[in-house]
Design an enzyme around this catalytic site. Sequence first.
Site, PDB file in Angstrom:
ATOM      1  N   LYS A  15       0.822  -1.214   0.000  1.00  0.00           N
ATOM      2  CA  LYS A  15       0.000   0.000   0.000  1.00  0.00           C
ATOM      3  C   LYS A  15       0.853   1.259   0.000  1.00  0.00           C
ATOM      4  O   LYS A  15       0.600   2.194  -0.744  1.00  0.00           O
ATOM      5  CB  LYS A  15      -0.886   0.077   1.267  1.00  0.00           C
ATOM      6  CG  LYS A  15      -1.750  -1.101   1.533  1.00  0.00           C
ATOM      7  CD  LYS A  15      -2.665  -0.840   2.733  1.00  0.00           C
ATOM      8  CE  LYS A  15      -1.979  -0.587   4.064  1.00  0.00           C
ATOM      9  NZ  LYS A  15      -1.407  -1.711   4.748  1.00  0.00           N
ATOM     10  N   ARG A  90      -9.204   0.788   9.530  1.00  0.00           N
ATOM     11  CA  ARG A  90      -8.804  -0.606   9.696  1.00  0.00           C
ATOM     12  C   ARG A  90      -9.957  -1.466  10.220  1.00  0.00           C
ATOM     13  O   ARG A  90      -9.871  -2.686  10.214  1.00  0.00           O
ATOM     14  CB  ARG A  90      -7.654  -0.696  10.707  1.00  0.00           C
ATOM     15  CG  ARG A  90      -6.270  -0.415  10.131  1.00  0.00           C
ATOM     16  CD  ARG A  90      -5.456  -1.616  10.301  1.00  0.00           C
ATOM     17  NE  ARG A  90      -4.020  -1.691  10.361  1.00  0.00           N
ATOM     18  CZ  ARG A  90      -3.069  -0.860  10.085  1.00  0.00           C
ATOM     19  NH1 ARG A  90      -3.299   0.342   9.738  1.00  0.00           N
ATOM     20  NH2 ARG A  90      -1.808  -1.212  10.185  1.00  0.00           N
ATOM     21  N   ARG A 129      12.384  -4.299   4.391  1.00  0.00           N
ATOM     22  CA  ARG A 129      11.750  -2.976   4.355  1.00  0.00           C
ATOM     23  C   ARG A 129      12.462  -1.974   5.275  1.00  0.00           C
ATOM     24  O   ARG A 129      12.711  -2.279   6.438  1.00  0.00           O
ATOM     25  CB  ARG A 129      10.298  -3.155   4.806  1.00  0.00           C
ATOM     26  CG  ARG A 129       9.489  -1.918   4.683  1.00  0.00           C
ATOM     27  CD  ARG A 129       8.050  -2.278   4.610  1.00  0.00           C
ATOM     28  NE  ARG A 129       7.436  -2.294   5.926  1.00  0.00           N
ATOM     29  CZ  ARG A 129       6.131  -2.277   6.096  1.00  0.00           C
ATOM     30  NH1 ARG A 129       5.321  -2.272   5.067  1.00  0.00           N
ATOM     31  NH2 ARG A 129       5.640  -2.295   7.297  1.00  0.00           N
ATOM     32  N   ARG A 162      11.639  -0.480  11.184  1.00  0.00           N
ATOM     33  CA  ARG A 162      10.681  -0.313  12.259  1.00  0.00           C
ATOM     34  C   ARG A 162      10.738  -1.458  13.256  1.00  0.00           C
ATOM     35  O   ARG A 162      10.884  -2.611  12.886  1.00  0.00           O
ATOM     36  CB  ARG A 162       9.267  -0.247  11.657  1.00  0.00           C
ATOM     37  CG  ARG A 162       8.957   1.107  11.104  1.00  0.00           C
ATOM     38  CD  ARG A 162       7.724   1.101  10.283  1.00  0.00           C
ATOM     39  NE  ARG A 162       6.636   0.304  10.838  1.00  0.00           N
ATOM     40  CZ  ARG A 162       5.452   0.200  10.259  1.00  0.00           C
ATOM     41  NH1 ARG A 162       5.230   0.818   9.131  1.00  0.00           N
ATOM     42  NH2 ARG A 162       4.510  -0.531  10.799  1.00  0.00           N
ATOM     43  N   ARG A 173       0.280  -8.923  13.353  1.00  0.00           N
ATOM     44  CA  ARG A 173      -0.402  -7.843  12.636  1.00  0.00           C
ATOM     45  C   ARG A 173      -1.192  -8.411  11.453  1.00  0.00           C
ATOM     46  O   ARG A 173      -2.288  -7.947  11.128  1.00  0.00           O
ATOM     47  CB  ARG A 173       0.616  -6.799  12.153  1.00  0.00           C
ATOM     48  CG  ARG A 173       1.152  -5.977  13.310  1.00  0.00           C
ATOM     49  CD  ARG A 173       2.414  -5.223  12.947  1.00  0.00           C
ATOM     50  NE  ARG A 173       2.224  -4.223  11.934  1.00  0.00           N
ATOM     51  CZ  ARG A 173       3.196  -3.781  11.124  1.00  0.00           C
ATOM     52  NH1 ARG A 173       4.417  -4.254  11.228  1.00  0.00           N
ATOM     53  NH2 ARG A 173       2.942  -2.856  10.244  1.00  0.00           N
TER      54      ARG A 173
HETATM   55  P1  AMP Z   1       0.966   0.639   9.663  1.00  0.00           P
HETATM   56  O1  AMP Z   1       2.113   1.579   9.478  1.00  0.00           O
HETATM   57  O2  AMP Z   1      -0.262   1.049   8.892  1.00  0.00           O
HETATM   58  O3  AMP Z   1       1.332  -0.807   9.410  1.00  0.00           O
HETATM   59  O4  AMP Z   1       0.540   0.750  11.207  1.00  0.00           O
HETATM   60  C1  AMP Z   1       1.454   0.458  12.232  1.00  0.00           C
HETATM   61  C2  AMP Z   1       0.715   0.257  13.531  1.00  0.00           C
HETATM   62  O5  AMP Z   1      -0.008   1.457  13.865  1.00  0.00           O
HETATM   63  C3  AMP Z   1      -0.339  -0.836  13.513  1.00  0.00           C
HETATM   64  O6  AMP Z   1       0.210  -2.111  13.786  1.00  0.00           O
HETATM   65  C4  AMP Z   1      -1.260  -0.361  14.644  1.00  0.00           C
HETATM   66  O7  AMP Z   1      -0.687  -0.620  15.918  1.00  0.00           O
HETATM   67  C5  AMP Z   1      -1.259   1.148  14.458  1.00  0.00           C
HETATM   68  N1  AMP Z   1      -2.317   1.607  13.521  1.00  0.00           N
HETATM   69  C6  AMP Z   1      -2.140   2.252  12.336  1.00  0.00           C
HETATM   70  N2  AMP Z   1      -3.310   2.570  11.770  1.00  0.00           N
HETATM   71  C7  AMP Z   1      -4.263   2.141  12.631  1.00  0.00           C
HETATM   72  C8  AMP Z   1      -5.686   2.154  12.600  1.00  0.00           C
HETATM   73  N3  AMP Z   1      -6.369   2.692  11.576  1.00  0.00           N
HETATM   74  N4  AMP Z   1      -6.340   1.603  13.666  1.00  0.00           N
HETATM   75  C9  AMP Z   1      -5.677   1.064  14.693  1.00  0.00           C
HETATM   76  N5  AMP Z   1      -4.347   1.004  14.778  1.00  0.00           N
HETATM   77  C10 AMP Z   1      -3.630   1.527  13.762  1.00  0.00           C
END
Ligand code: AMP
Length: 215
Positions: A15, A90, A129, A162, A173
């Site tokens: 994405k 999400r 990554r 990360r 996740r």
């Molecule tokens: P991402 O960078 O989108 O993979 O998000 C990293 C982490 O941020 C996720 O594993 C969640 O802990 C938190 N996170 C990001 N977006 C959301 C969301 N829309 N709802 C809940 N947690 C989120």
Amino acid sequence: MKRRIILLGPPGSGKGTVATRLLQEFGLNHISSGHLLRLEVEKGSAIGQRARLFLEKGELVPDRTVLQLMGQWLKSAPVNDGFVLDGFPRTLSQAKPLDQWLAMRNAPIQAVILYDCVLKLILDRITGRWSCPKCGRVYHIYSAPPKVAGMCDDCSIALTQRADDSEAVVRKRFEIDRRHAKPLADYYEQQGKLTVVDAALSPDERFAKTVAALN
Ligand code: AMP
């Protein structure tokens, strides 16, 4: 070209890379909830303090906190210039308020792209990554390398990996995403906005299929 877009898919489904290209080629703002949350954690803000442990464990930050953050973003966002939402919503309980906010501004979501994939692909991808700690741009050592190894093309500072990209956290996740993906996809399917793209395609093919869905 449809301009208010949501990208759905588990971590590592590509994405972020698609969003970066949509920004470069069409000037669409890229909003990553994960990136915004990590900035709040770094700042030590009230939202950051509430979110930190969930991020570290790879669990979803509670809807209330995420909605507070994204609601703040949306208040001042130039929604008519177009945007790509990456990582938000999400859950269904995030998607519904988002629709309400955008309806109030006469700027509904126009297209939703779901990047569909299996766990093995995600694990292979995520280990390579790296991202920029300043602008959040994501690179991959094979599929989207920076011009100079280990450095951000835009900010010229060292890339980092990360903490939540470890294998155990990535598995978790992925499972969490699986649980919420179907109701979310059904919700947008019912609105006639959903397109599914195979995340195993090459970055160029994935981008081409995305653009085709937006035209
Ligand atoms: P991402 O960078 O989108 O993979 O998000 C990293 C982490 O941020 C996720 O594993 C969640 O802990 C938190 N996170 C990001 N977006 C959301 C969301 N829309 N709802 C809940 N947690 C989120």
